[in-house]
Write an enzyme that holds these catalytic residues in place. Structure first.
Site, short mmCIF file in Angstrom:
data_model
loop_
_atom_site.label_atom_id
_atom_site.label_comp_id
_atom_site.label_asym_id
_atom_site.label_seq_id
_atom_site.Cartn_x
_atom_site.Cartn_y
_atom_site.Cartn_z
N SER A 45 0.88 -1.14 0.12
CA SER A 45 0.05 0.00 0.07
C SER A 45 0.78 1.44 -0.09
O SER A 45 0.34 2.11 -0.13
CB SER A 45 -0.92 -0.03 1.30
OG SER A 45 -0.15 -0.01 2.34
N CYS A 54 -14.54 -4.08 2.06
CA CYS A 54 -13.31 -4.08 1.38
C CYS A 54 -12.34 -5.14 1.36
O CYS A 54 -12.03 -5.91 0.27
CB CYS A 54 -12.46 -2.73 1.60
SG CYS A 54 -11.09 -2.87 0.51
N VAL A 82 4.41 1.31 6.15
CA VAL A 82 5.47 0.62 6.67
C VAL A 82 5.15 -0.87 6.83
O VAL A 82 5.95 -1.92 6.59
CB VAL A 82 5.72 1.29 7.94
CG1 VAL A 82 4.70 1.24 9.04
CG2 VAL A 82 7.04 0.73 8.40
N MET A 133 -2.65 -1.81 -5.46
CA MET A 133 -4.16 -2.03 -5.83
C MET A 133 -4.62 -0.59 -5.91
O MET A 133 -4.37 0.07 -4.60
CB MET A 133 -4.90 -2.67 -4.87
CG MET A 133 -4.71 -4.38 -5.03
SD MET A 133 -5.68 -5.04 -3.79
CE MET A 133 -4.44 -5.02 -2.36
N CYS A 156 -10.35 5.41 2.83
CA CYS A 156 -9.50 5.95 2.04
C CYS A 156 -10.16 6.86 1.08
O CYS A 156 -9.80 8.15 0.78
CB CYS A 156 -9.35 4.77 1.10
SG CYS A 156 -8.52 5.46 -0.46
N GLY A 162 -0.61 -6.74 5.07
CA GLY A 162 0.09 -6.26 6.20
C GLY A 162 -0.91 -5.89 7.61
O GLY A 162 -0.53 -5.32 8.21
#
Length: 361
Positions: free
Chosen positions: A10, A98, A13, A34, A194, A122
């Site tokens: 993404s 999502c 980190v 993505m 987002c 992650g």
């Protein structure tokens, strides 16, 4: 030949460190960035900058980076549901959808086409394989636990997934990133939804839903104000209701405790601990159980959680009819809202969850 894994990156980190860990574990690793939302601007998702950070990690690890645009799938399976729920006065959680429809379905299918057997993300969560079953369990870092958002995953999805950060604390992840020289090691963590980003929620949502003003009523059913639209508020909300000091009322803040969708009326009460804000009996629909066995959650002493990283409450769950269940909590739960996910746990194991409803569905 080593097992091929596609890591979802993404630009943050967590995914960068996950990528590094997979490489060190000997997997044949490639990465996928993505793009799930098309309307980039300075206040919302910044896909261009995120891609630069993702590319930086891949370059340092000599990993091939793929890019894919899943914005159509996101719009159809996540965003439209989000808008429809708000139109009906509910409080939906797009992150849950999502994960269910995009990251662990569309992404997985894409990864398989690239020749991978599994995907990795992650997320702070852990998969436990026992007796031919896959269990979703709490990670080492309980403060970063994301099982709430992953509770809809099924056996097939878990069997094709890896969570490399399951046994790491966030501070360890940041240290690994710093030593590796990743640009993302001190990047500000993205918060919230987002597609809204840093924009004010009201300004964003009014582009998609028409304002329908209505009355605000107090505990005595007296009209004390006007609201600009039911979708601006959620149960338990204090800020932005638009009620100041009123004559003959206590000097306490006001909170939303009920919505009357049929009459477009908002009900408010005073005080953070007002009994009207609490419920011991919550109804849920669309129950999804990770083991695919509903009996794993019925009539047992379990725990439930209605918000990410929120308090877990001792509870018992019973079936009322095919798609309706009642969750009876040992102690009152504050501000459950229709549309929210209620997630069920057996200590450290996430069993699944459902959508809070009014008991009539």
């Amino acid at each position: 030949m080593n097992e091929k894994i596609i890591m979802g990156v993404s630009g943050g980190v967590d995914s960068a460190v996950s990528l590094k860990l997979l490489c060190e574990q000997g997997y044949d690793v490639e990465a996928l960035f993505m793009k799930n939302w098309d309307e980039d601007d300075e206040n919302g998702c910044n896909a261009k900058e995120d891609l630069e950070y993702a590319q930086d990690a891949c370059d340092k690890l000599n990993v091939k980076l793929h890019t894919a645009n899943f914005s159509d799938e996101y719009w159809n399976n996540v965003f439209l549901d989000f808008i429809n729920n708000y139109k009906n006065g509910y409080t939906p959680n797009p992150d849950v959808l999502c994960n269910k429809y995009i990251k662990f379905t569309v992404f997985t299918e894409y990864a398989i086409k690239l020749g991978a057997s599994k995907i990795a993300t992650g997320h702070y969560a852990k998969i436990l394989n026992r007796d031919s079953r896959h269990y979703l369990v709490l990670p080492k870092d309980k403060k970063k636990d994301q099982t709430y958002f992953l509770h809809t995953l099924d056996q097939k999805q878990l069997s094709r997934s890896l969570f490399p950060l399951s046994d790491l604390e966030k501070i360890e992840v940041k240290n690994i990133a710093k030593l590796a020289g990743f640009k993302s090691y001190n990047k500000k963590e993205s918060m919230g939804i987002c597609f809204i980003g840093n924009k004010k929620f009201k300004n964003f949502i009014k582009k998609y839903i028409k304002n329908i003003p209505g009355n605000i009523l107090n505990e005595e059913n007296e009209v004390i104000g006007k609201h600009n639209g039911m979708f601006y508020t959620t149960i338990g909300q204090r800020e932005g209701i638009g009620i100041g000091g009123l004559k003959n009322s206590k000097n306490l803040p006001w909170y939303v405790y009920k919505k009357d969708l049929q009459n477009n009326e908002l009900f408010v009460c005073q005080g953070n601990t007002n009994p009207l804000l609490f419920q011991k009996k919550i109804y849920i629909k669309d129950l999804e159980i990770i083991t695919n066995n509903t009996n794993d959650v019925l009539s047992k002493n379990l725990q439930c959680q209605i918000r990410h990283l929120g308090e877990k409450y001792q509870c018992v769950i019973k079936n009322i009819n095919n798609n309706l269940y009642v969750v009876m909590s040992e102690k009152p739960i504050r501000a459950p809202a229709q549309g929210q996910s209620l997630v069920i746990y057996d200590k450290y194991i996430c069993l699944g969850g459902g959508i809070i409803t009014n008991g009539k569905n």
